[in-house]
Design a protein around this motif. Sequence first.
Motif, PDB file in Angstrom:
ATOM      1  N   LEU A  64       1.308  10.299   2.867  1.00  0.00           N
ATOM      2  CA  LEU A  64       1.235   8.864   2.591  1.00  0.00           C
ATOM      3  C   LEU A  64       0.779   8.043   3.794  1.00  0.00           C
ATOM      4  N   SER A  65       0.382   8.689   4.873  1.00  0.00           N
ATOM      5  CA  SER A  65       0.065   7.946   6.106  1.00  0.00           C
ATOM      6  C   SER A  65      -1.118   7.010   5.930  1.00  0.00           C
ATOM      7  N   GLY A  66      -1.985   7.260   4.959  1.00  0.00           N
ATOM      8  CA  GLY A  66      -3.128   6.389   4.731  1.00  0.00           C
ATOM      9  C   GLY A  66      -2.983   5.505   3.514  1.00  0.00           C
ATOM     10  N   GLU A  67      -1.758   5.343   3.017  1.00  0.00           N
ATOM     11  CA  GLU A  67      -1.533   4.608   1.767  1.00  0.00           C
ATOM     12  C   GLU A  67      -0.802   3.289   1.980  1.00  0.00           C
ATOM     13  N   ALA A  68      -1.058   2.628   3.105  1.00  0.00           N
ATOM     14  CA  ALA A  68      -0.309   1.402   3.419  1.00  0.00           C
ATOM     15  C   ALA A  68      -0.438   0.344   2.328  1.00  0.00           C
ATOM     16  N   GLU A  69      -1.636   0.107   1.837  1.00  0.00           N
ATOM     17  CA  GLU A  69      -1.844  -0.973   0.873  1.00  0.00           C
ATOM     18  C   GLU A  69      -1.021  -0.760  -0.392  1.00  0.00           C
ATOM     19  N   ARG A  70      -1.041   0.466  -0.907  1.00  0.00           N
ATOM     20  CA  ARG A  70      -0.296   0.722  -2.142  1.00  0.00           C
ATOM     21  C   ARG A  70       1.206   0.798  -1.892  1.00  0.00           C
ATOM     22  N   LEU A  71       1.608   1.253  -0.734  1.00  0.00           N
ATOM     23  CA  LEU A  71       3.037   1.302  -0.430  1.00  0.00           C
ATOM     24  C   LEU A  71       3.627  -0.102  -0.308  1.00  0.00           C
ATOM     25  N   PHE A  72       2.908  -1.002   0.351  1.00  0.00           N
ATOM     26  CA  PHE A  72       3.413  -2.371   0.486  1.00  0.00           C
ATOM     27  C   PHE A  72       3.491  -3.078  -0.867  1.00  0.00           C
TER      28      PHE A  72
END
Length: 267
Positions: A64-72
Amino acid sequence: MKYRAALCFLLAFLTACAPPPADSRTVRTTPCRPAAEGVLREPDAGELLDSGDLRGADLRELELSGEAERLFAADFDTNTQWPESLPVDFDPDTLLRLGKDPGLGLRQLHGEGITGKGVGIAIIDQALLAEHVEYGGRLRLYQAYHGAAQSPASMHGAAVASIALGETVGVAPEALLYFIADDLGTGSEENFVRDLTWYAEDVERLVSLNETLPEDERIRVISMSVGWVPGDRGAEALEEAIARARAAEIAVVCVNSRDPLLPWPVR
């Protein structure tokens, strides 16, 4: 005392901002997807992130290290299990802590001792999760009538109670809770008939109860997440009950477009 009154009005208004949702069950899960061979399988990482619902999900094996937008943009909770590697700015513990802050400078008021202590808040809503950790220890009354008496606990009742007086998230974290669960009409789905008569009876119950309470436990605010127009069945009875409550020095806050307590006109 003036701060207490202002705080009570604020918390009641906050709890009355939205009508109850049509689907009020407390448990929401991400469904399994049917595999090609017809066997149920768990959703993959992309499906989980696209759903926006990570509550209770086990994400420990995902990248998930590149999934900031969807995590937020996603929902998660204290039961969500995270992998070791997350986006640099995405800290679940910090976000949960910030999400519990009611804002509007209320934490500063709490620090000054303005916490709603000695104030009773009454809410009329859907069925309540009475043992909720945010308010269960300060629940002084819980009554459920009609269909609500047989319904499972809803998301909405717990949410408005927590916003009003939750121990860690609430506007008034030391206030007392009086709660009545009831229906806004009869029937279901296409046969539902809206009728505010039962809510009028609930307001009358709370006014009568208040006459028996000690001074430091009396109800100061009644909050209802409901609005109406003059032609609605039971609207006149509810308005008369509200007038009696206000005459008894109980603030009543709702989302009726003609309510003089609303700070703006609603069309």
